[in-house]
Scaffold this active site. Structure first.
Site, short mmCIF file in Angstrom:
data_model
loop_
_atom_site.label_atom_id
_atom_site.label_comp_id
_atom_site.label_asym_id
_atom_site.label_seq_id
_atom_site.Cartn_x
_atom_site.Cartn_y
_atom_site.Cartn_z
N GLY A 68 33.45 37.54 51.43
CA GLY A 68 33.24 38.83 52.06
C GLY A 68 34.53 39.61 52.28
O GLY A 68 34.50 40.72 52.78
N CYS A 69 35.65 39.01 51.91
CA CYS A 69 36.93 39.71 52.01
C CYS A 69 37.31 40.23 50.64
O CYS A 69 37.21 39.52 49.65
CB CYS A 69 38.03 38.76 52.50
SG CYS A 69 37.95 38.41 54.25
N GLN A 70 37.75 41.47 50.61
CA GLN A 70 38.21 42.06 49.36
C GLN A 70 39.49 41.37 48.90
O GLN A 70 39.66 41.08 47.72
CB GLN A 70 38.47 43.55 49.57
CG GLN A 70 38.80 44.31 48.32
CD GLN A 70 39.00 45.80 48.60
OE1 GLN A 70 39.09 46.23 49.74
NE2 GLN A 70 39.06 46.58 47.55
N SER A 71 40.38 41.09 49.83
CA SER A 71 41.60 40.35 49.54
C SER A 71 41.28 38.86 49.61
O SER A 71 40.26 38.46 50.15
CB SER A 71 42.68 40.67 50.57
OG SER A 71 42.86 42.06 50.66
#
Length: 146
Positions: free
Chosen positions: A53-56
């Site tokens: 769920g984290c872009q990074s």
């Protein structure tokens, strides 16, 4: 050594953020927090430790020591590394019950959710969720032993 209660740590962060006039300065502060984050050993930078769920890319690990959950993390993005550092400052070295009860109101109080891009906000929520999931798992393991 007994850590400060979570609410007290949150209050200190809110007070720190009030020292800055602009969001540019606040982002610099967040980046500085990330720079102070203890380095995560490469052995923990594996798929199972990535936060979904984290872009990074964010790696989060935890350990259960003396009834407390200790978190370690890293990220490939400077702002995100600062955000996870802030979460570790608040939640690490507390009991599972304390972590599960933490409302994390300071995030709204400092205006973080309104100043982050939607993808970063989602990532921040995913980090908190994963930290609380670790706390819940340790609580359940501990409760089952008793």
């Amino acid at each position: 050594m007994r850590l400060k209660p979570i609410l007290e740590i949150e209050k200190e962060i809110v007070e720190d953020f009030e020292l800055f006039d602009s969001w540019e300065d606040k982002y610099e502060y967040i980046i500085d927090l990330g720079k102070k984050l203890e380095a995560l050993d490469d052995v923990y930078k594996i798929e199972e430790n990535k936060i979904k769920g984290c872009q990074s890319t964010v790696w989060l690990t935890s350990a259960y020591q003396d009834g407390r959950v200790v978190f370690k993390a890293d990220s490939d993005a400077v702002i995100v590394k600062g955000l996870i550092s802030m979460l570790i400052k608040v939640l690490s070295d507390h009991t599972p019950d304390e972590i599960l009860a933490a409302k994390m109101d300071f995030i709204g109080e400092i205006g973080m959710m309104t100043h982050l891009a939607q993808t970063r906000s989602n990532g921040l929520l995913a980090m908190i969720k994963q930290m609380k999931n670790y706390a819940l798992a340790y609580k359940m393991m501990h409760d089952n032993k008793n």
